[in-house]
Design a protein around this motif. Structure first.
Motif, short mmCIF file in Angstrom:
data_model
loop_
_atom_site.label_atom_id
_atom_site.label_comp_id
_atom_site.label_asym_id
_atom_site.label_seq_id
_atom_site.Cartn_x
_atom_site.Cartn_y
_atom_site.Cartn_z
N UNK A 1 70.78 -32.75 -14.40
CA UNK A 1 70.79 -34.20 -14.31
C UNK A 1 70.30 -34.75 -12.99
N UNK A 2 69.94 -33.88 -12.06
CA UNK A 2 69.50 -34.35 -10.74
C UNK A 2 68.27 -35.24 -10.86
N UNK A 3 67.37 -34.91 -11.79
CA UNK A 3 66.15 -35.70 -11.95
C UNK A 3 66.43 -37.08 -12.51
N UNK A 4 67.57 -37.26 -13.19
CA UNK A 4 67.92 -38.57 -13.73
C UNK A 4 68.67 -39.42 -12.71
N UNK A 5 69.42 -38.79 -11.81
CA UNK A 5 70.31 -39.54 -10.92
C UNK A 5 69.85 -39.63 -9.48
N UNK A 6 69.07 -38.63 -9.03
CA UNK A 6 68.78 -38.58 -7.59
C UNK A 6 67.29 -38.63 -7.30
N UNK A 7 66.51 -37.71 -7.87
CA UNK A 7 65.08 -37.67 -7.57
C UNK A 7 64.38 -36.80 -8.60
N UNK A 8 63.08 -37.01 -8.79
CA UNK A 8 62.31 -36.12 -9.66
C UNK A 8 62.46 -34.67 -9.20
N UNK A 9 62.53 -33.76 -10.18
CA UNK A 9 62.84 -32.36 -9.90
C UNK A 9 61.74 -31.45 -10.43
N UNK A 10 61.32 -30.52 -9.57
CA UNK A 10 60.42 -29.43 -9.95
C UNK A 10 61.09 -28.14 -9.53
N UNK A 11 61.04 -27.11 -10.37
CA UNK A 11 61.69 -25.84 -10.07
C UNK A 11 60.69 -24.70 -10.17
N UNK A 12 60.67 -23.85 -9.16
CA UNK A 12 59.87 -22.63 -9.23
C UNK A 12 60.74 -21.47 -9.71
N UNK A 13 60.26 -20.77 -10.72
CA UNK A 13 60.87 -19.51 -11.18
C UNK A 13 59.80 -18.43 -10.98
N UNK A 14 60.00 -17.58 -9.99
CA UNK A 14 59.01 -16.54 -9.72
C UNK A 14 58.94 -15.56 -10.88
N UNK A 15 60.10 -15.11 -11.33
CA UNK A 15 60.24 -14.40 -12.60
C UNK A 15 61.72 -14.45 -12.97
N UNK A 16 62.07 -14.35 -14.24
CA UNK A 16 63.48 -14.40 -14.62
C UNK A 16 64.24 -13.20 -14.06
N UNK A 17 65.40 -13.45 -13.44
CA UNK A 17 66.21 -12.35 -12.89
C UNK A 17 66.78 -11.51 -14.02
N UNK A 18 66.70 -11.99 -15.25
CA UNK A 18 67.11 -11.17 -16.39
C UNK A 18 66.29 -9.88 -16.47
N UNK A 19 65.05 -9.91 -15.95
CA UNK A 19 64.23 -8.70 -15.92
C UNK A 19 64.85 -7.68 -14.97
N UNK A 20 65.28 -8.12 -13.78
CA UNK A 20 65.95 -7.24 -12.83
C UNK A 20 67.21 -6.65 -13.45
N UNK A 21 67.96 -7.52 -14.15
CA UNK A 21 69.21 -7.07 -14.78
C UNK A 21 68.94 -5.96 -15.79
N UNK A 22 67.91 -6.13 -16.61
CA UNK A 22 67.57 -5.14 -17.62
C UNK A 22 67.23 -3.80 -16.98
N UNK A 23 66.39 -3.84 -15.94
CA UNK A 23 65.97 -2.59 -15.30
C UNK A 23 67.12 -1.92 -14.56
N UNK A 24 68.00 -2.71 -13.94
CA UNK A 24 69.17 -2.13 -13.27
C UNK A 24 70.11 -1.46 -14.28
N UNK A 25 70.29 -2.10 -15.43
CA UNK A 25 71.13 -1.50 -16.46
C UNK A 25 70.52 -0.21 -17.00
N UNK A 26 69.20 -0.19 -17.15
CA UNK A 26 68.53 1.02 -17.62
C UNK A 26 68.72 2.17 -16.64
N UNK A 27 68.78 1.85 -15.34
CA UNK A 27 68.90 2.89 -14.32
C UNK A 27 70.35 3.25 -14.01
N UNK A 28 71.31 2.44 -14.48
CA UNK A 28 72.72 2.66 -14.16
C UNK A 28 73.26 3.89 -14.89
N UNK B 1 76.72 5.85 -15.98
CA UNK B 1 78.16 5.75 -16.14
C UNK B 1 78.60 4.33 -16.46
N UNK B 2 79.71 4.22 -17.19
CA UNK B 2 80.17 2.92 -17.65
C UNK B 2 80.63 2.03 -16.51
#
Length: 452
Positions: free
Chosen positions: A152-179, A181-182
């Motif tokens: 809601x920041x773009x509605x209440x305070x200022x126009x908003x632009x967000x950079x996503x270099x890549x989803x951190x879900x990719x890091x999560x997937x690779x870390x789980x693959x390498x982990x 033990x439970x």
């Protein structure tokens, strides 16, 4: 259009339109670890050179900025719970200032990573206070925080632009693959718990920038962001800094890479294994890693297993000049990553005129180009293929020179920070035109609030 305090109209920006006042948010600005600090430093500098006013609002580790270019830094301190030499520290009671601090500590105590959430809440509070004091920005640019405070920041305070270099879900997937033990898998899932928040927030963001076509598709698939809200603006190398210099002597057998050794995504363990194979034919071959030496883990175990203690060097905290000379001195630069959303190290090595071996993980081919033309490309996670490519370059001076020249030409054509800043400003102006906060501040019947 924003006027100067004396009422005069400000000078035009380089695109012939009136300049913007930009708040650039970054919850982590370390210029020596990961790409976020590099992005903030170079983008802010180039935006300022284009004539815009840039204020970086950041938490620890604070970014290194080019303040002499007119960029300013506003510190928005966290509790800095992961600082060296006492990471995961318990703060003193008198350090706790408010409920956001308490949330930060509680999340850390339970194994989570709180900084994206807590920084977004502090940033929202800070920007709201500034807005109440009529100290406003034309646009707020978030650098991959994706915290609930942005909603809601773009509605209440200022126009908003967000950079996503890549989803951190990719890091999560690779870390789980390498982990193994439970217990380790449970720990990884808890640490990356913030990715669920980022998924929810990303779907409500009005304008998302990303750095490659590969990252764009990952954002659509992993975060569920609508295609029409995502725009690709590639980043690049500082080609004035990263440039060839014949005065820097080439060190025979030197291979250089930039890597976080304890992050499976970076693929360093495969490069260490490849080095052991390369040294059977090129005994002078050695690896310099720009990053922290691991005390334990797969990389440390591989260095010991192959007897490479004297052939692998880790350096960290080097200056810009030292880093550039290190890359220039290498016969081969290598990006062994399993995945990259862009790969600044690849662009920087090519700009410096060093022959590149790179995997085809993620967006790396978009940066490095075609195999045999601007780099030697190998499959990710393949130590044998890495060894073959590195051996080929170490043994062929003409090939190294040809790839080095072609690589720099590719970066100059496609991947410079000035080009990144120009593309980013275009998206800022589009976000300003479309933002509800812009329409709310616009008098009835007035023309759109877009700096001319």
């Amino acid at each position: 259009m924003r006027r100067a305090p004396d009422g005069r109209r400000p000078p035009l920006a380089c695109d012939g339109r009136y300049p913007l006042r930009v708040a650039l948010l970054t919850y982590k600005g370390n210029p020596f670890c990961g790409g976020q600090g590099v992005y903030v430093r170079h983008l802010s500098r180039e935006l300022a050179r284009l004539g815009h006013t840039v204020e970086v609002i950041a938490a620890q580790p604070y970014p290194v900025l080019d303040l002499d270019e007119g960029v300013t830094l506003t510190r928005l301190p966290s509790l800095d719970l992961y600082r060296q030499p006492d990471p995961f520290r318990t703060p003193r009671r008198e350090e706790l200032r408010d409920w956001i601090d308490a949330l930060e500590v509680a999340t850390m105590w339970t194994g989570g990573f709180p900084e994206p959430l807590t920084f977004s809440l502090r940033a929202r509070r800070h920007l709201a206070a500034r807005a109440r004091a009529l100290d406003t920005f034309d646009v707020v640019h978030d650098n991959q925080t994706l915290g609930y405070g942005l909603l809601g920041l773009d509605r209440r305070i200022a126009p908003l632009v967000t950079t996503v270099h890549h989803p951190i879900t990719v890091d999560r997937r690779l870390e789980l693959d390498a982990a193994q033990g439970w217990k380790r898998r449970t720990s990884v899932r808890r640490w990356y718990g913030f990715t669920q928040m980022q998924k929810r927030v990303a779907r409500h963001l009005p304008s998302v920038l990303t750095v490659s076509g590969s990252s764009r598709q990952e954002i659509i698939d992993d975060l569920g962001v609508r295609e029409d809200r995502i725009h690709v603006v590639p980043v690049g190398a500082d080609t004035r800094l990263f440039s060839p210099d014949p005065a820097v002597p080439e060190v025979p057998g030197r291979i250089v890479t930039t890597s976080s050794a304890d992050v499976p995504l970076k693929g360093l363990v495969f490069l260490v294994e490849a080095l052991a194979k390369v040294r059977t034919e090129h005994p002078q071959a050695h690896l310099v890693v720009v990053g922290k030496r691991p005390e334990k883990g797969p990389v440390a175990a591989a260095v010991e297993r192959y007897g490479l203690g004297g052939a692998v060097e880790f350096v960290k905290g080097v200056s810009d000049a030292e880093l550039v000379d290190l890359v220039r001195s290498a016969q081969v630069a290598c990006v062994p990553s399993l995945y990259e959303g862009f790969s600044l190290p690849a662009a920087e090595a090519m700009a410096a005129g060093t022959a590149l071996v790179a995997t085809t993980g993620g967006a790396i081919p978009e940066v490095a180009g075609a195999d045999g033309e601007t780099c030697l490309a190998v499959p990710p996670g393949d130590a044998d293929a890495l060894a073959v490519a590195v051996r080929r370059l170490l043994g062929d001076d003409a090939l190294r020179r040809r790839l080095a020249v072609a690589g720099r030409e590719r970066v100059l054509r496609r991947f410079t920070w000035e080009q990144a800043a120009l593309g980013t400003v275009q998206r800022y102006r589009e976000a300003i035109a479309a933002s509800p906060s812009t329409r709310q501040r616009r008098p009835a019947g007035a023309s759109p609030r877009i700096p001319e």
